[in-house]
Design a protein around this motif. Structure first.
Motif, PDB file in Angstrom:
ATOM      1  N   GLN A  97       0.833  -1.205   0.000  1.00 31.11           N
ATOM      2  CA  GLN A  97       0.000   0.000   0.000  1.00 31.11           C
ATOM      3  C   GLN A  97       0.868   1.256   0.000  1.00 31.11           C
ATOM      4  O   GLN A  97       0.581   2.217  -0.717  1.00 31.11           O
ATOM      5  N   MET A  98       1.913   1.254   0.803  1.00 32.94           N
ATOM      6  CA  MET A  98       2.788   2.426   0.876  1.00 32.94           C
ATOM      7  C   MET A  98       3.558   2.602  -0.430  1.00 32.94           C
ATOM      8  O   MET A  98       3.708   3.721  -0.927  1.00 32.94           O
ATOM      9  N   GLU A  99       4.052   1.506  -0.997  1.00 30.53           N
ATOM     10  CA  GLU A  99       4.771   1.592  -2.271  1.00 30.53           C
ATOM     11  C   GLU A  99       3.872   2.170  -3.362  1.00 30.53           C
ATOM     12  O   GLU A  99       4.291   3.047  -4.127  1.00 30.53           O
ATOM     13  N   SER A 100       2.626   1.679  -3.439  1.00 31.20           N
ATOM     14  CA  SER A 100       1.731   2.194  -4.478  1.00 31.20           C
ATOM     15  C   SER A 100       1.367   3.649  -4.212  1.00 31.20           C
ATOM     16  O   SER A 100       1.263   4.445  -5.156  1.00 31.20           O
ATOM     17  N   GLY A 101       1.216   4.031  -2.943  1.00 34.22           N
ATOM     18  CA  GLY A 101       0.950   5.431  -2.613  1.00 34.22           C
ATOM     19  C   GLY A 101       2.111   6.330  -3.006  1.00 34.22           C
ATOM     20  O   GLY A 101       1.908   7.445  -3.507  1.00 34.22           O
ATOM     21  N   PRO A 157      -1.992   7.369   3.370  1.00 37.91           N
ATOM     22  CA  PRO A 157      -0.906   8.093   4.036  1.00 37.91           C
ATOM     23  C   PRO A 157       0.454   8.086   3.341  1.00 37.91           C
ATOM     24  O   PRO A 157       1.297   8.925   3.639  1.00 37.91           O
ATOM     25  N   GLY A 158       0.683   7.199   2.397  1.00 40.06           N
ATOM     26  CA  GLY A 158       1.964   7.198   1.685  1.00 40.06           C
ATOM     27  C   GLY A 158       2.075   8.266   0.620  1.00 40.06           C
ATOM     28  O   GLY A 158       3.170   8.556   0.139  1.00 40.06           O
ATOM     29  N   VAL A 159       0.950   8.884   0.243  1.00 38.66           N
ATOM     30  CA  VAL A 159       0.952   9.844  -0.867  1.00 38.66           C
ATOM     31  C   VAL A 159       1.484  11.226  -0.476  1.00 38.66           C
ATOM     32  O   VAL A 159       2.389  11.753  -1.139  1.00 38.66           O
ATOM     33  N   PRO A 160       0.966  11.877   0.567  1.00 36.92           N
ATOM     34  CA  PRO A 160       1.295  13.286   0.795  1.00 36.92           C
ATOM     35  C   PRO A 160       2.764  13.652   1.003  1.00 36.92           C
ATOM     36  O   PRO A 160       3.210  14.663   0.474  1.00 36.92           O
ATOM     37  N   PRO A 161       3.572  12.874   1.721  1.00 35.74           N
ATOM     38  CA  PRO A 161       4.920  13.379   1.980  1.00 35.74           C
ATOM     39  C   PRO A 161       5.903  13.259   0.823  1.00 35.74           C
ATOM     40  O   PRO A 161       6.946  13.911   0.829  1.00 35.74           O
ATOM     41  N   VAL A 162       5.597  12.455  -0.202  1.00 30.94           N
ATOM     42  CA  VAL A 162       6.622  12.178  -1.213  1.00 30.94           C
ATOM     43  C   VAL A 162       6.979  13.407  -2.050  1.00 30.94           C
ATOM     44  O   VAL A 162       8.167  13.661  -2.297  1.00 30.94           O
ATOM     45  N   ALA A 163       6.005  14.190  -2.484  1.00 34.60           N
ATOM     46  CA  ALA A 163       6.322  15.381  -3.287  1.00 34.60           C
ATOM     47  C   ALA A 163       7.146  16.370  -2.465  1.00 34.60           C
ATOM     48  O   ALA A 163       8.099  16.971  -2.978  1.00 34.60           O
ATOM     49  N   ALA A 164       6.795  16.526  -1.193  1.00 32.12           N
ATOM     50  CA  ALA A 164       7.548  17.446  -0.325  1.00 32.12           C
ATOM     51  C   ALA A 164       8.973  16.946  -0.101  1.00 32.12           C
ATOM     52  O   ALA A 164       9.926  17.740  -0.129  1.00 32.12           O
TER      53      ALA A 164
END
Length: 186
Positions: A97-101, A157-164
């Motif tokens: 789930q985190m990897e796909s997010g 929850p895995g989606v929001p922090p990656v761009a930042a």
């Protein structure tokens, strides 16, 4: 948070840790992501790191992005993710789930532009709104904080922090703050 840390001439991780004294879950994931990513100890010249964290669905997530910029092109080499989602009933499912997010978040960060012409959205499907391709996908490592607490959410929850995290790594590499998506160096 990174801009505040930079303005105070402090390390981004150290600054976050000072400001999350009352949030032990966020502190744990920041420390784990930093440890597993080798925060501040990269041995590859020209590689830079950025960190970001967030909480949603009662799950704390921290991510460290490792990037390089060569000839004006961004290369994302690795994303290290740590999360505290309580007791992980199926740890492999949580990692997936985190990897796909992360991949979904990187898609938005790198390709997520929606344009409108004469009141009509120009993107209609994946042929003109591309998803992240396999050759663009970095190494992704996911680490779970061991916990006996009640399980919490792991879908979004895995989606929001990656761009930042990527934007903060780009700043470390170039000194340039990117504040809109998709992230573009020029």
């Amino acid at each position: 948070m990174d801009e505040l840390a930079h303005g105070q001439q402090q390390d981004s991780l150290a600054y976050r840790l000072v400001h999350c004294k009352n949030n032990p879950a966020l502190r744990r994931v920041l420390e784990l992501a930093a440890q597993k990513s080798g925060w501040g100890t990269l041995s590859k010249p020209g590689h830079f790191q950025g960190i970001a964290c967030h909480t949603s669905f009662k799950t704390a997530v921290a991510q460290v992005a490792q990037v390089s910029v060569e000839n004006g092109r961004l290369h994302i080499h690795k994303i290290t993710c740590a999360l505290d989602c309580g007791f992980a009933v199926n740890p492999d499912m949580v990692r997936a789930q985190m990897e796909s997010g992360i991949i979904f978040g990187l898609t938005a960060a790198l390709h997520g532009e929606i344009t409108v012409k004469n009141g009509e959205v120009q993107q209609s499907n994946f042929h003109d709104y591309p998803m992240l391709r396999i050759h663009e996908t970095p190494v992704i490592e996911v680490y779970l904080v061991k916990s006996q607490a009640d399980p919490t959410g792991v879908g979004e929850p895995g989606v929001p922090p990656v761009a930042a995290a990527v934007a903060n790594a780009i700043f470390a590499a170039t000194g340039k703050r990117l504040r809109s998506l998709p992230l573009r160096l020029s």
